[in-house]
Enzyme design. Structure first.
Site, PDB file in Angstrom:
ATOM      1  N   ARG A  82      32.293  40.763  45.888  1.00 17.08           N
ATOM      2  CA  ARG A  82      31.052  40.037  45.653  1.00 17.08           C
ATOM      3  C   ARG A  82      31.261  38.584  45.226  1.00 17.08           C
ATOM      4  O   ARG A  82      30.590  37.680  45.730  1.00 17.08           O
ATOM      5  CB  ARG A  82      30.214  40.737  44.570  1.00 17.08           C
ATOM      6  CG  ARG A  82      29.422  41.886  45.087  1.00 17.08           C
ATOM      7  CD  ARG A  82      29.293  42.949  44.033  1.00 17.08           C
ATOM      8  NE  ARG A  82      30.554  43.639  43.914  1.00 17.08           N
ATOM      9  CZ  ARG A  82      30.849  44.771  44.543  1.00 17.08           C
ATOM     10  NH1 ARG A  82      29.945  45.358  45.267  1.00 17.08           N
ATOM     11  NH2 ARG A  82      32.043  45.321  44.439  1.00 17.08           N
ATOM     12  N   THR A  83      32.176  38.373  44.291  1.00 17.97           N
ATOM     13  CA  THR A  83      32.361  36.999  43.808  1.00 17.97           C
ATOM     14  C   THR A  83      32.868  36.132  44.954  1.00 17.97           C
ATOM     15  O   THR A  83      32.353  35.039  45.201  1.00 17.97           O
ATOM     16  CB  THR A  83      33.336  36.975  42.622  1.00 17.97           C
ATOM     17  OG1 THR A  83      32.861  37.904  41.645  1.00 17.97           O
ATOM     18  CG2 THR A  83      33.417  35.597  42.007  1.00 17.97           C
ATOM     19  N   LYS A  87      58.231  31.547  48.510  1.00 15.22           N
ATOM     20  CA  LYS A  87      59.486  30.778  48.621  1.00 15.22           C
ATOM     21  C   LYS A  87      59.903  30.255  47.256  1.00 15.22           C
ATOM     22  O   LYS A  87      60.763  29.383  47.159  1.00 15.22           O
ATOM     23  CB  LYS A  87      59.288  29.605  49.575  1.00 15.22           C
ATOM     24  CG  LYS A  87      58.881  29.980  50.978  1.00 15.22           C
ATOM     25  CD  LYS A  87      58.812  28.693  51.811  1.00 15.22           C
ATOM     26  CE  LYS A  87      58.093  28.890  53.122  1.00 15.22           C
ATOM     27  NZ  LYS A  87      57.734  27.588  53.707  1.00 15.22           N
ATOM     28  N   ARG A 147      40.203  32.774  41.209  1.00 16.99           N
ATOM     29  CA  ARG A 147      40.245  34.023  40.423  1.00 16.99           C
ATOM     30  C   ARG A 147      41.712  34.346  40.157  1.00 16.99           C
ATOM     31  O   ARG A 147      42.530  34.348  41.084  1.00 16.99           O
ATOM     32  CB  ARG A 147      39.585  35.162  41.189  1.00 16.99           C
ATOM     33  CG  ARG A 147      39.860  36.511  40.537  1.00 16.99           C
ATOM     34  CD  ARG A 147      39.010  37.613  41.082  1.00 16.99           C
ATOM     35  NE  ARG A 147      37.639  37.504  40.615  1.00 16.99           N
ATOM     36  CZ  ARG A 147      36.759  38.517  40.660  1.00 16.99           C
ATOM     37  NH1 ARG A 147      37.107  39.684  41.142  1.00 16.99           N
ATOM     38  NH2 ARG A 147      35.539  38.346  40.219  1.00 16.99           N
ATOM     39  N   HIS A 185      34.415  35.259  32.702  1.00 17.78           N
ATOM     40  CA  HIS A 185      33.856  35.290  34.059  1.00 17.78           C
ATOM     41  C   HIS A 185      32.528  34.534  33.996  1.00 17.78           C
ATOM     42  O   HIS A 185      31.453  35.120  34.100  1.00 17.78           O
ATOM     43  CB  HIS A 185      33.663  36.739  34.499  1.00 17.78           C
ATOM     44  CG  HIS A 185      33.505  36.934  35.978  1.00 17.78           C
ATOM     45  ND1 HIS A 185      33.243  35.894  36.848  1.00 17.78           N
ATOM     46  CD2 HIS A 185      33.575  38.057  36.738  1.00 17.78           C
ATOM     47  CE1 HIS A 185      33.155  36.386  38.079  1.00 17.78           C
ATOM     48  NE2 HIS A 185      33.358  37.687  38.043  1.00 17.78           N
TER      49      HIS A 185
HETATM   50  C1  NCD Z   1      33.805  42.135  37.788  1.00 18.42           C
HETATM   51  C2  NCD Z   1      35.129  41.411  37.532  1.00 18.42           C
HETATM   52  O1  NCD Z   1      35.852  41.078  38.471  1.00 18.42           O
HETATM   53  O2  NCD Z   1      35.375  41.167  36.364  1.00 18.42           O
HETATM   54  N1  NCD Z   1      33.457  42.132  39.146  1.00 18.42           N
HETATM   55  C3  NCD Z   1      32.693  41.098  39.634  1.00 18.42           C
HETATM   56  O3  NCD Z   1      33.115  39.949  39.659  1.00 18.42           O
HETATM   57  N2  NCD Z   1      31.450  41.368  40.030  1.00 18.42           N
HETATM   58  C4  NCD Z   1      33.715  43.480  37.181  1.00 18.42           C
HETATM   59  C5  NCD Z   1      34.745  44.512  37.532  1.00 18.42           C
HETATM   60  O4  NCD Z   1      35.658  44.294  38.317  1.00 18.42           O
HETATM   61  O5  NCD Z   1      34.600  45.624  36.996  1.00 18.42           O
END
Ligand code: NCD
Length: 361
Positions: free
Chosen positions: A89-90, A118, A139, A172
């Protein structure tokens, strides 16, 4: 885009700052975000601004003419999606947000395909992205890494914004923004988020979405927070210290069913077992913390059920059809809030407001 400020402090001094003092370094001179790294960089006015802009973008996007206008805002910019942890989703909502605003997008999702194999350092890889792109959406499993990169890039000849799309167990921020937008939309006719009771359930020790959202909720008066989890997965003291400092009322409990009738929003989360050191969460009985179909009769008509997703068994699929199940809409809200955020970073919010006034008011 206006000037950023993270080149005005040494890395040593910056690291010593408490979260509450870091925020101003991530903003542009007019208060719009430059880097987006921690929930603590947002105040109430900036949250209201982003929610407002997200709604305008959402409405503008309903027509072909509107979509063409939005896609004409940033066609000269390129974004790099650097995701070294799993994401659906993100990743996709950022990707879609970039497409809506006309940005071109590239991605690295598997470090095994990059020169890190490398022996190149993560720092050098990120600096490489900054040579080709105008923004990095990142991320990473490493706590604080996005901040480190933001500081590093801010002190090169080519500073570019970094958006934290999930870092370690700690932050997040953009998930928290879409959660706020979802709460605000859901309670629009009930005086907004103010005065509501928000219940967090699940792995609160390691869930970064809860950590970021719990902080943003302190910006709304008289919100009560409940943390419902087995002892081993309960919310950490640093989050509670933050609530104490803000004078927020909260309760820490293991009794899920007792809290159901008082909740205005129930925020379910998954067990974050990727952080287990020796399978410790397998030994915790979490089935008492599942939202089952029978629980629908125990909550108010106006209560909403949220989840950052992905889910496992913590919400029964039978709940999905209930109008109070908000997690699918919550997910789509991510695309609108992330569009609003990127538009603000690149200083396009006024153009969006002007278009809205002219064609949709
Ligand atoms: C969350 C995360 O990555 O922290 N997911 C997200 O971004 N919607 C929650 C999770 O992974 O449980």
């Amino acid at each position: 885009m206006r000037r950023q400020r993270l080149d005005q402090i040494s890395w040593e001094d910056f690291q010593k700052l408490p979260l509450s003092k870091k925020g101003p370094y991530f903003l542009q001179s007019d208060g719009q975000p430059y880097h987006v790294l921690i929930a603590q960089q947002f105040d109430r006015a900036s949250l209201d601004h982003l929610c407002h802009l997200a709604t305008r973008i959402r409405r503008i996007a309903k027509s072909k003419q509107g979509m063409e206008f939005l896609a004409g805002l940033l066609p000269h910019k390129r974004a790099m999606l650097d995701f070294s942890q799993p994401s659906s989703r993100t990743f996709l909502s950022f990707y879609a947000a970039c497409q809506i605003l006309g940005l071109k997008v590239a991605e690295v999702r598997d470090p095994a395909t990059s020169s890190e194999m490398k022996g190149e350092s993560r720092e050098d890889s990120v600096r490489t992205f900054s040579s080709y792109f105008d923004m990095i959406i990142m991320r990473t499993p490493l706590q604080g890494f996005a901040e480190k990169m933001a500081w590093l890039l801010s002190n090169t000849e080519r500073p570019i914004p970094i958006i934290n799309a999930g870092s370690g167990k700690d932050q997040h921020p953009t998930q928290a923004l879409l959660d706020i937008y979802t709460l605000q939309r859901s309670f629009e006719k009930m005086n907004g988020i103010e005065g509501k009771t928000i219940v967090f359930v699940g792995d609160l020790a390691r869930g970064r979405t809860v950590r970021s959202l719990s902080y943003l909720l302190t910006k709304y008066p008289n919100v009560t927070q409940y943390f419902v989890a087995p002892e081993k997965l309960q919310i950490q003291q640093d989050v509670l210290d933050q609530l104490d400092a803000a004078g927020v009322t909260y309760h820490v409990t293991q009794d899920f069913e007792a809290v159901l009738p008082v909740a205005d929003a129930i925020y379910m989360t998954r067990i974050q077992d990727e952080w287990d050191e020796d399978g410790e969460s397998q030994r915790v009985d979490i089935s008492k913390y599942y939202f089952k179909a029978e629980h629908l009769a125990q909550i108010k008509f106006s209560t909403i059920i949220m989840h950052p997703l992905p889910r496992r068994q913590e919400i029964a699929a039978a709940v999905d059809h209930d109008p109070r199940a908000m997690y699918w809409r919550q997910m789509r809200n991510g695309m609108w809030v992330r569009s609003a955020l990127i538009a603000s970073i690149f200083d396009r919010h006024e153009e969006i407001d002007a278009y809205y006034q002219r064609y949709l008011k």
